[in-house]
Design a protein around this motif. Structure first.
Motif, PDB file in Angstrom:
ATOM      1  N   PHE A  42      67.233  16.117  33.372  1.00 43.18           N
ATOM      2  CA  PHE A  42      66.692  15.485  32.691  1.00 43.18           C
ATOM      3  C   PHE A  42      66.583  17.050  31.302  1.00 43.18           C
ATOM      4  O   PHE A  42      66.627  18.814  32.126  1.00 43.18           O
ATOM      5  N   PRO A  43      66.035  17.354  30.066  1.00 43.20           N
ATOM      6  CA  PRO A  43      66.046  17.709  29.707  1.00 43.20           C
ATOM      7  C   PRO A  43      65.004  18.794  29.491  1.00 43.20           C
ATOM      8  O   PRO A  43      63.645  18.182  30.095  1.00 43.20           O
ATOM      9  N   LEU A  44      64.981  19.638  29.030  1.00 41.42           N
ATOM     10  CA  LEU A  44      63.267  20.331  29.405  1.00 41.42           C
ATOM     11  C   LEU A  44      62.461  19.894  27.765  1.00 41.42           C
ATOM     12  O   LEU A  44      62.828  19.791  26.707  1.00 41.42           O
ATOM     13  N   TYR A  45      61.153  19.108  27.743  1.00 38.81           N
ATOM     14  CA  TYR A  45      60.331  18.873  26.931  1.00 38.81           C
ATOM     15  C   TYR A  45      59.075  19.542  27.033  1.00 38.81           C
ATOM     16  O   TYR A  45      58.395  19.789  27.845  1.00 38.81           O
ATOM     17  N   TYR A  46      58.926  20.092  25.690  1.00 38.39           N
ATOM     18  CA  TYR A  46      57.367  21.253  25.623  1.00 38.39           C
ATOM     19  C   TYR A  46      58.008  21.638  26.957  1.00 38.39           C
ATOM     20  O   TYR A  46      56.371  21.578  27.608  1.00 38.39           O
ATOM     21  N   TYR A  47      58.167  22.694  27.358  1.00 36.75           N
ATOM     22  CA  TYR A  47      58.236  23.067  28.642  1.00 36.75           C
ATOM     23  C   TYR A  47      58.089  22.884  29.910  1.00 36.75           C
ATOM     24  O   TYR A  47      57.921  23.580  30.679  1.00 36.75           O
ATOM     25  N   GLY A  73      67.109  11.692  33.971  1.00 40.52           N
ATOM     26  CA  GLY A  73      65.256  11.706  33.548  1.00 40.52           C
ATOM     27  C   GLY A  73      65.843  12.093  31.986  1.00 40.52           C
ATOM     28  O   GLY A  73      64.474  11.935  31.157  1.00 40.52           O
ATOM     29  N   SER A  74      66.752  11.746  30.599  1.00 37.51           N
ATOM     30  CA  SER A  74      66.841  12.007  29.718  1.00 37.51           C
ATOM     31  C   SER A  74      66.638  10.706  29.074  1.00 37.51           C
ATOM     32  O   SER A  74      67.508   9.475  29.255  1.00 37.51           O
ATOM     33  N   PRO A  75      65.432  10.828  27.820  1.00 37.02           N
ATOM     34  CA  PRO A  75      65.923   9.420  27.640  1.00 37.02           C
ATOM     35  C   PRO A  75      66.982   8.507  26.228  1.00 37.02           C
ATOM     36  O   PRO A  75      67.077   7.711  26.347  1.00 37.02           O
ATOM     37  N   LYS A  76      68.055  10.266  26.398  1.00 40.07           N
ATOM     38  CA  LYS A  76      69.372   9.712  25.697  1.00 40.07           C
ATOM     39  C   LYS A  76      70.126   9.055  26.525  1.00 40.07           C
ATOM     40  O   LYS A  76      71.644   8.676  26.295  1.00 40.07           O
ATOM     41  N   GLY A  77      69.997   8.607  28.008  1.00 38.82           N
ATOM     42  CA  GLY A  77      70.730   8.028  29.658  1.00 38.82           C
ATOM     43  C   GLY A  77      72.243   8.434  29.259  1.00 38.82           C
ATOM     44  O   GLY A  77      71.824   9.765  29.680  1.00 38.82           O
ATOM     45  N   THR A 112      69.051  21.463  30.826  1.00 38.39           N
ATOM     46  CA  THR A 112      69.673  21.785  29.318  1.00 38.39           C
ATOM     47  C   THR A 112      68.070  22.336  28.396  1.00 38.39           C
ATOM     48  O   THR A 112      67.404  21.541  28.569  1.00 38.39           O
ATOM     49  N   CYS A 113      68.191  22.576  28.420  1.00 38.36           N
ATOM     50  CA  CYS A 113      67.160  23.363  26.870  1.00 38.36           C
ATOM     51  C   CYS A 113      67.807  23.497  25.297  1.00 38.36           C
ATOM     52  O   CYS A 113      68.732  23.344  25.855  1.00 38.36           O
ATOM     53  N   GLY A 114      66.588  23.975  24.457  1.00 35.63           N
ATOM     54  CA  GLY A 114      67.466  23.685  23.098  1.00 35.63           C
ATOM     55  C   GLY A 114      67.537  25.246  22.131  1.00 35.63           C
ATOM     56  O   GLY A 114      67.896  25.260  22.355  1.00 35.63           O
ATOM     57  N   PHE A 115      66.837  25.802  23.413  1.00 36.65           N
ATOM     58  CA  PHE A 115      66.442  27.479  22.832  1.00 36.65           C
ATOM     59  C   PHE A 115      67.721  28.354  23.375  1.00 36.65           C
ATOM     60  O   PHE A 115      68.162  27.508  24.210  1.00 36.65           O
ATOM     61  N   TYR A 116      67.786  29.068  23.363  1.00 42.26           N
ATOM     62  CA  TYR A 116      69.286  30.455  23.007  1.00 42.26           C
ATOM     63  C   TYR A 116      69.535  30.369  25.180  1.00 42.26           C
ATOM     64  O   TYR A 116      70.638  30.525  25.298  1.00 42.26           O
TER      65      TYR A 116
END
Ligand SMILES: Cc1cc2nc3c(=O)[nH]c(=O)nc-3n(C[C@H](O)[C@H](O)[C@H](O)COP(=O)(O)O)c2cc1C
Length: 561
Positions: A91-96, A8-12, A145-149
């Motif tokens: 998928f990446p975490l987007y806005y939680y 589900g990542s827009p980055k494919g 994965t998410c962007g925070f530590y």
């Protein structure tokens, strides 16, 4: 085992998370293979599909039951969801929560349920709709994965969604913070180590469930919070205070400094100077007890100075070239204290552990290090070679037979018989076996009446030949043993390590080829019983020389001499 991966990542396929999903899938395939289970996998790249948002018309419930009125790629997705035994949501975490495109796909599963109200059996929320299809036995994995530590505390929204859909505890999760690091080659050593754990998790999952030990490894931060956040802030290349853009070389140096591991502090501050020869910029990294700092002016006396074109050091950092190879090709030079280079990965090289990081497919990252720890994806041997095991039969024979041929030879045979017992803890080389056989053979010869004066020099000659011959083979004998201090077999790909060892092997070989000459004469004198002791003096001197040479020679090459 039929597995569907929904990316589900827009980055494919460039997605950070997708790397984890692929590692998990590879592990599953290995697990299924080990259990001789047929393994099939399908993949959906959500953002490549045409999946429009739900219109909320409920026609999939009344007018065309089970079929959506929008004709797009969702019909194919539903077919695959029904086909799979296991669905991996990646998928990446987007806005939680999940990215919008994926949320569309989730909403558009409405045709898969019946319109009627039913008891909620998930244990989360109240009310539900029964499934239109038999979904019993199907399993779900959620990887993100998410962007925070850290992932901790950031996935409540995602978990709430999946709890409602599948029931609390009815799906498996792999959540990882610092997700952006998965696209950064400089830290590939650590991220590959983590991907190795994900692969293990996949294998274990296929075999019945992820082991708690693996779960613990997956929960560990890639880097400590402070290191990651400093590194992440720097990656934008903008000064936090004044918003100005810094030079590429300075950003790069700061990022390198951010990776410094203060546990490697050696009791005094060390100054590493980076001089980028192509752009003539010079910065210093001060490696201290509490962390590192970068100096751009008022530079100090440097302990170690690296003179390199920026692209060379970048390529090494990115794992495109090995640091040791680049040094041999004199693509960069090192001046001053070379020890820092030898311990590079201890200072800057992630948190990889021997054996673990080098597991299959997990050790592909290469550091700058000349310490041979720059992983190269080979399986590390569990056991280490041990030169003492190879030397023991010879030493006992030389010393004991020199004192008393008969008793000494008996002692030597006894040792040759006992030495193999040591191999339950050590890796055997063919020199170990050959040494046992030769020393045993010479002992038997003495017991059979052959003169010690002849056999002892012959034994030194045999040892010298065995040793020297390896200089002309791919791996000189000392490399087999000293590789243990340089992260095992990876050192065998380090040209500097190999050249140093080839020279040392030759020098030791010459010593033992000459030893028979004076041994023969010594044995004809009243000093005969001291032969073993006398012949130990030279090796001690050579040993001291070896320790010095192992440091001096690489440093000489590094200075570009
Ligand atoms: C629009 C957007 C929203 C994001 N929201 C969050 C967030 O709420 N929490 C977080 O930790 N990271 C957030 N991130 C960072 C991504 O989760 C992170 O970069 C992730 O590793 C990207 O994974 P991918 O390469 O698989 O797409 C967000 C990124 C974007 C672009």
């Amino acid at each position: 085992m039929k597995v569907l991966v929904i990316n589900g990542s827009p980055k494919g396929s460039r997605s950070n998370t997708y790397q984890l999903a692929k590692a998990f899938l590879e592990g599953m395939e290995e697990g299924a293979g080990a259990a001789k289970e047929v393994f099939e996998a399908e993949e959906i790249q959500v953002y490549r599909l045409n999946i429009r948002s739900c219109l909320g018309c409920f026609s999939c419930w009344d007018k065309t039951p089970g079929n959506c009125c929008i004709r797009d790629d969702m019909q194919e997705v539903i077919r695959k969801l029904l086909w799979a035994d296991i669905t991996i949501w990646s998928f990446p975490l987007y806005y939680y929560t999940v990215p919008g495109g994926l949320k569309n796909l989730i909403d558009r599963q409405l045709p898969m349920v019946l319109p009627f109200m039913a008891e909620n059996e998930t244990g989360t929320g109240n009310g539900s709709h029964p499934s239109r299809y038999d979904m019993g036995g199907k399993k779900t994995v959620v990887i993100s994965t998410c962007g925070f530590y850290t992932a901790e505390g950031n996935y409540d929204g995602v978990c709430s969604l999946f709890d409602h859909c599948y029931g609390k505890g009815n799906y498996t999760t792999v959540f990882c913070g610092q997700g952006e690091l998965f696209r950064v080659p400089d830290v590939a050593r650590r991220t590959n180590e983590y991907l190795g754990y994900v692969r293990d998790a996949g294998r274990e999952y296929a075999a019945g469930g992820i082991r708690p030990e693996t779960e613990r490894k997956l929960e560990q931060l890639l880097y400590p919070k402070e290191t990651f956040e400093t590194w992440a802030d720097l990656s934008w290349g903008i000064d936090k205070e004044d918003g100005k853009r810094e030079s590429d070389a300075l950003i790069f140096t700061r990022q390198m400094a951010a990776l410094y591991r203060k546990e490697s502090y050696q009791g005094r501050e060390q100054v590493l100077e980076m001089y980028y020869t192509d752009i003539e910029e010079c910065y210093q990294i001060v490696l201290g007890k509490d962390g590192s700092r970068v100096l751009t002016e008022e530079l100090m006396a440097a302990d170690t100075r690296i003179e390199t074109p920026l692209p060379v050091w970048r390529s090494i950092a990115a794992g495109e070239i090995r640091g040791d190879e680049a040094l041999m090709k004199q693509l960069y030079r090192v001046k001053g204290d070379f020890n820092l280079m030898l311990r590079w990965d201890d200072y800057f090289g992630g948190t990889g552990h021997r054996g673990e990081e080098a597991r299959q497919g997990a050790g592909a990252g290469k550091g700058h290090g000349l310490d041979g720890k720059s992983g190269a994806g080979i399986n590390m041997p569990d056991k280490e070679t041990n030169m003492s095991i190879m030397l023991i039969p010879w030493m006992v024979f030389w010393i004991a037979a020199g004192v008393d041929g008969y008793i000494g030879s008996f002692a030597s045979i006894g040792v040759c018989v006992l030495v193999p017992l040591l191999f339950h803890r050590n890796k055997k080389t063919w020199f170990d076996s050959l040494s046992g056989a030769l020393a045993g053979g010479f002992s038997v010869a003495v017991l059979a009446g052959a003169p010690v004066r002849l056999i002892l020099p012959l034994s030194y000659l045999a040892f010298g030949i065995m040793w020297t011959a390896t200089c002309f083979r791919e791996i000189p004998i000392t490399a087999y043993y000293s590789m243990n201090q340089y992260n095992g077999e990876d050192a065998l790909r380090n040209p500097l390590f190999m050249k140093t060892n080839r020279i040392l092997t030759l020098m030791w070989g010459i010593l033992y080829l000459m030893t028979p000459i004076w041994t023969y004469f010594l044995l004809g004198t009243p000093m005969a019983s001291y032969t073993g002791a006398v012949n130990s003096v030279f090796p001690v001197v050579m040993g001291i020389f070896t320790v010095w040479f192992q440091k001096w020679y690489p440093a000489k090459i590094a200075r570009g001499e």
